[in-house]
Design a protein around this motif. Structure first.
Motif, PDB file in Angstrom:
ATOM      1  N   LEU A 184       0.204  -8.248  -4.222  1.00 19.45           N
ATOM      2  CA  LEU A 184       0.862  -6.949  -4.340  1.00 19.45           C
ATOM      3  C   LEU A 184       2.138  -7.079  -5.182  1.00 19.45           C
ATOM      4  O   LEU A 184       2.410  -6.245  -6.049  1.00 19.45           O
ATOM      5  CB  LEU A 184       1.195  -6.421  -2.939  1.00 19.45           C
TER       6      LEU A 184
ATOM      7  N   PHE B 232       3.066  -5.320  -8.917  1.00 19.22           N
ATOM      8  CA  PHE B 232       4.282  -4.599  -9.308  1.00 19.22           C
ATOM      9  C   PHE B 232       4.922  -5.227 -10.538  1.00 19.22           C
ATOM     10  O   PHE B 232       5.422  -4.518 -11.410  1.00 19.22           O
ATOM     11  CB  PHE B 232       5.261  -4.522  -8.139  1.00 19.22           C
TER      12      PHE B 232
ATOM     13  N   LEU C 215       7.716   4.382 -16.507  1.00 18.99           N
ATOM     14  CA  LEU C 215       8.158   4.793 -15.165  1.00 18.99           C
ATOM     15  C   LEU C 215       7.192   5.751 -14.462  1.00 18.99           C
ATOM     16  O   LEU C 215       7.026   5.679 -13.252  1.00 18.99           O
ATOM     17  CB  LEU C 215       9.567   5.392 -15.215  1.00 18.99           C
TER      18      LEU C 215
ATOM     19  N   LEU D 137       4.561   3.663 -12.969  1.00 23.18           N
ATOM     20  CA  LEU D 137       5.131   2.962 -11.818  1.00 23.18           C
ATOM     21  C   LEU D 137       5.223   3.879 -10.609  1.00 23.18           C
ATOM     22  O   LEU D 137       4.953   3.481  -9.478  1.00 23.18           O
ATOM     23  CB  LEU D 137       6.530   2.449 -12.167  1.00 23.18           C
ATOM     24  N   ARG D 138       5.628   5.112 -10.853  1.00 21.59           N
ATOM     25  CA  ARG D 138       5.770   6.066  -9.748  1.00 21.59           C
ATOM     26  C   ARG D 138       4.410   6.353  -9.125  1.00 21.59           C
ATOM     27  O   ARG D 138       4.255   6.347  -7.904  1.00 21.59           O
ATOM     28  CB  ARG D 138       6.428   7.358 -10.262  1.00 21.59           C
TER      29      ARG D 138
ATOM     30  N   SER E 114       3.141   3.042  -7.289  1.00 21.71           N
ATOM     31  CA  SER E 114       3.895   2.653  -6.090  1.00 21.71           C
ATOM     32  C   SER E 114       3.695   3.692  -4.985  1.00 21.71           C
ATOM     33  O   SER E 114       3.610   3.344  -3.806  1.00 21.71           O
ATOM     34  CB  SER E 114       5.378   2.435  -6.398  1.00 21.71           C
ATOM     35  N   THR E 115       3.587   4.954  -5.380  1.00 20.60           N
ATOM     36  CA  THR E 115       3.295   5.977  -4.377  1.00 20.60           C
ATOM     37  C   THR E 115       1.929   5.723  -3.739  1.00 20.60           C
ATOM     38  O   THR E 115       1.763   5.839  -2.522  1.00 20.60           O
ATOM     39  CB  THR E 115       3.348   7.386  -5.004  1.00 20.60           C
TER      40      THR E 115
ATOM     41  N   SER F  83       0.544   2.900  -3.269  1.00 22.80           N
ATOM     42  CA  SER F  83       0.616   1.772  -2.327  1.00 22.80           C
ATOM     43  C   SER F  83       1.151   2.222  -0.978  1.00 22.80           C
ATOM     44  O   SER F  83       0.724   1.735   0.072  1.00 22.80           O
ATOM     45  CB  SER F  83       1.440   0.611  -2.904  1.00 22.80           C
ATOM     46  N   VAL F  84       2.087   3.166  -0.997  1.00 21.92           N
ATOM     47  CA  VAL F  84       2.619   3.708   0.260  1.00 21.92           C
ATOM     48  C   VAL F  84       1.555   4.537   0.985  1.00 21.92           C
ATOM     49  O   VAL F  84       1.351   4.397   2.204  1.00 21.92           O
ATOM     50  CB  VAL F  84       3.862   4.587  -0.016  1.00 21.92           C
TER      51      VAL F  84
ATOM     52  N   GLY G 237       5.951  -0.889   0.049  1.00 25.22           N
ATOM     53  CA  GLY G 237       5.635   0.176  -0.903  1.00 25.22           C
ATOM     54  C   GLY G 237       6.800   1.140  -1.068  1.00 25.22           C
ATOM     55  O   GLY G 237       7.145   1.537  -2.189  1.00 25.22           O
ATOM     56  N   GLN G 238       7.432   1.518   0.055  1.00 29.48           N
ATOM     57  CA  GLN G 238       8.596   2.406  -0.018  1.00 29.48           C
ATOM     58  C   GLN G 238       9.756   1.742  -0.775  1.00 29.48           C
ATOM     59  O   GLN G 238      10.495   2.411  -1.507  1.00 29.48           O
ATOM     60  CB  GLN G 238       9.063   2.815   1.382  1.00 29.48           C
TER      61      GLN G 238
ATOM     62  N   PHE H 141       9.481  -0.283  -3.274  1.00 24.48           N
ATOM     63  CA  PHE H 141       9.194  -0.138  -4.704  1.00 24.48           C
ATOM     64  C   PHE H 141       9.419   1.286  -5.176  1.00 24.48           C
ATOM     65  O   PHE H 141       9.926   1.519  -6.270  1.00 24.48           O
ATOM     66  CB  PHE H 141       7.777  -0.613  -5.015  1.00 24.48           C
ATOM     67  N   ARG H 142       9.051   2.244  -4.323  1.00 23.09           N
ATOM     68  CA  ARG H 142       9.268   3.644  -4.731  1.00 23.09           C
ATOM     69  C   ARG H 142      10.747   3.937  -4.962  1.00 23.09           C
ATOM     70  O   ARG H 142      11.109   4.637  -5.919  1.00 23.09           O
ATOM     71  CB  ARG H 142       8.727   4.599  -3.671  1.00 23.09           C
TER      72      ARG H 142
ATOM     73  N   VAL I 292      11.801   2.407  -8.201  1.00 20.93           N
ATOM     74  CA  VAL I 292      11.275   3.180  -9.326  1.00 20.93           C
ATOM     75  C   VAL I 292      12.114   4.440  -9.526  1.00 20.93           C
ATOM     76  O   VAL I 292      12.390   4.847 -10.658  1.00 20.93           O
ATOM     77  CB  VAL I 292       9.781   3.514  -9.104  1.00 20.93           C
ATOM     78  N   ASP I 293      12.535   5.038  -8.416  1.00 19.26           N
ATOM     79  CA  ASP I 293      13.405   6.218  -8.467  1.00 19.26           C
ATOM     80  C   ASP I 293      14.686   5.928  -9.239  1.00 19.26           C
ATOM     81  O   ASP I 293      15.197   6.794  -9.961  1.00 19.26           O
ATOM     82  CB  ASP I 293      13.793   6.641  -7.048  1.00 19.26           C
TER      83      ASP I 293
END
Lengths: 337, 337
Positions: free
Chosen positions: A129, A133, A142, A145-146, A149-150, A152-153, B130-131, B133-134, B137-138
């Motif tokens: 994982l 990333f 970006l 990436l957003r 990563s979203t 993955s959550v 995951g959060q 990374f989010r 990314v933000d």
């Protein structure tokens, strides 16, 4: 059983040949990158990673990323890194899933946790994982990436949800669809949405490919649910009947339970709450699924999502990419035949 | 035992009061963000996350991110998100670690896996990662993303390495330092390196803060290793003697083994390979560690890394941030007293 009309338009026998051919050059690079990024001085990591890599998944998700980038005319090379990221996210999920589900088999082979133990499976999953990333960050886009990563959550959230819902017979069809949207379809959706992002094809294209991936993922999971009761271990890549033996709640069970008599409801409750079901119980489960047309009904739902995926990709101009994406839908559904 | 001179310059009694005061306003926002990002419609997630959050870690790592940004004059608000990311990465690691080590206690309370099971611990760890990374990314700062995602890979690699090295008495001091550099110090280093990145303070500042965090992390882990044999459960936040009971190889054991007779070497081999050690064996282990000065020697190593961390932060111009960072070093080492 034949797939309803629009899905059937594509080719006489549904297969992934078109997407395999379309993505072959890029997938060569994806595979090389997967091997490179699974490398480590810590010998156990490439050992486990190569076990998973060589155990012959179809690599459907990374192919979808490549195809969805090509569908919008992308000519760069960043789709390779994102496709490898998607496959690593998927592989990490499989490793952790096998630990959570206590599975013995994965894709017809002994699961990693059976060979190397739960500990290594958890940690190598974390490693993959992290590498996913890193590859995304390397691309430096970006929005992609957003999206990833979203995903993955959302996947982790879906898995936890399934954990709490798994034994509750009050989980209805709508709840179950939300679980599989999170744990399976979200990664398909992210995999296909990042294609138009790389191609800078605009928000409408992004929404279209997201809808394609999401509905394809839902169809894919529902067909998997059916195959667990009807397929062969070969077609499924794991033991058939595993879902039931482990007391896992899937749509066929939800439907058979809803449609069942009080005695049948009691059977399903006992089977799911007990969790360790024998072959006799499995036979009884199959009989009840048959009696209430629960597998047929699940296939019908899968076909409905397949139609939506088909519709989303149909909006693309005619091209080998479009054909490839449409064929994948038909292939996913045709697996039940 | 008193800490060697330069570390002692800071204040009469080493404490984290200075960094707590310095970072208090930002940490209020970090804590709010942690709560918000641990939220989910899936009830089990906030339940487990809040268990960890309320179990009163010192939040040292996010405070270090805040302080290292302030040290370079950063005036924005992105350090809050990166600090929360760092804490989530840490929390995810703790959840997975407890599963891997089969720990019963964490920070003096029952570990999450003992209450909710291994499955939930694995999956909620994935969710928090995951959060993390989010949030990164933000912020949208690619250098920070690269530093933190690389740390996540290095940590997992270190954990796998420890898994394979844990029972091998051939693991020497140099190998062990590499393991803890990966599994503990890498996150400290990333946490402090992203501060100057946000402040756009340039590569030299980055290298300096990386060196600070890395050496602080090494010192921190070695002191933890000593406390497992010498401390109280309260100071350590887990049972003392756990490392030995679980047959975990740490630097004190490596040194006592190296310096021991053949009979003593056999004792250590048996204790580590067996893995389930009783109180009598623990007493014998403590006697051997004492005889060979293994704990003293480990503290001396920790102090050496502490000096390096101190040196790296000393280069900063005098400021409350500099004082806070220097105090943290003295505090980490003073825990053995």
């Amino acid at each position: 059983m034949s797939v309803a009309s629009p899905v059937r338009e594509t080719s006489s026998k549904a297969s992934i040949d078109a997407i395999v051919a379309l993505t072959a050059p890029a997938m060569g690079e994806v595979n090389a990158m997967i091997l490179a990024m699974a490398g480590s001085n810590v010998a156990l990591i490439p050992e486990i990673a190569e076990h998973l890599i060589s155990s012959g998944g179809k690599r459907l998700r990374p192919m979808l990323t490549i195809a969805s980038a090509l569908a919008y005319g992308y000519r760069g090379s960043d789709h390779v890194k994102l496709a490898a990221s998607v496959e690593f996210m998927h592989t990490a999920t499989l490793l952790h899933d096998d630990v959570v589900d206590e599975s013995d088999l994965r894709r017809g082979k002994q699961s990693a946790r059976m060979i190397w133990g739960n500990q290594a499976s958890v940690l190598v999953g974390d490693f993959l994982l992290g590498q996913a990333f890193r590859m995304m960050v390397d691309v430096g886009e970006l929005s992609a990436l957003r999206i990833l990563s979203t995903a993955s959550v959302v996947i982790a959230e879906g898995e936890v949800w399934q954990l709490s819902a798994a034994k509750r017979m009050t989980t209805g069809e709508a709840d179950y669809l939300k679980v599989i949207e999170a744990k399976t379809a979200a990664l398909f959706a992210a995999a296909t949405e990042v294609g138009p992002v790389l191609a800078e094809a605009g928000p409408e294209a992004q929404a279209q490919m997201r809808a394609y991936g999401l509905n394809l993922g839902l169809a894919f999971q529902l067909v998997d649910d059916v195959l667990d009761y009807r397929g062969t271990a070969q077609a499924l890549g794991k033991n058939t009947g595993d879902d039931f033996r482990e007391g896992k709640l899937t749509l066929p069970v939800i439907l058979a339970h809803q449609r069942g008599s009080e005695a049948e409801k009691a059977f399903w409750r006992g089977a799911l709450e007990g969790g360790e079901n024998d072959d006799a119980a499995l036979l009884e489960a199959k009989r009840l699924l048959e009696r209430h047309g629960a597998l047929e009904a699940t296939v019908a739902r899968a076909r409905g999502f397949g139609e939506k995926a088909f519709g989303a990709a149909s909006a693309l101009p005619a091209s080998p990419s479009r054909t490839a994406l449409l064929d994948v839908v038909a292939f996913c559904i045709d697996r039940v035949n």
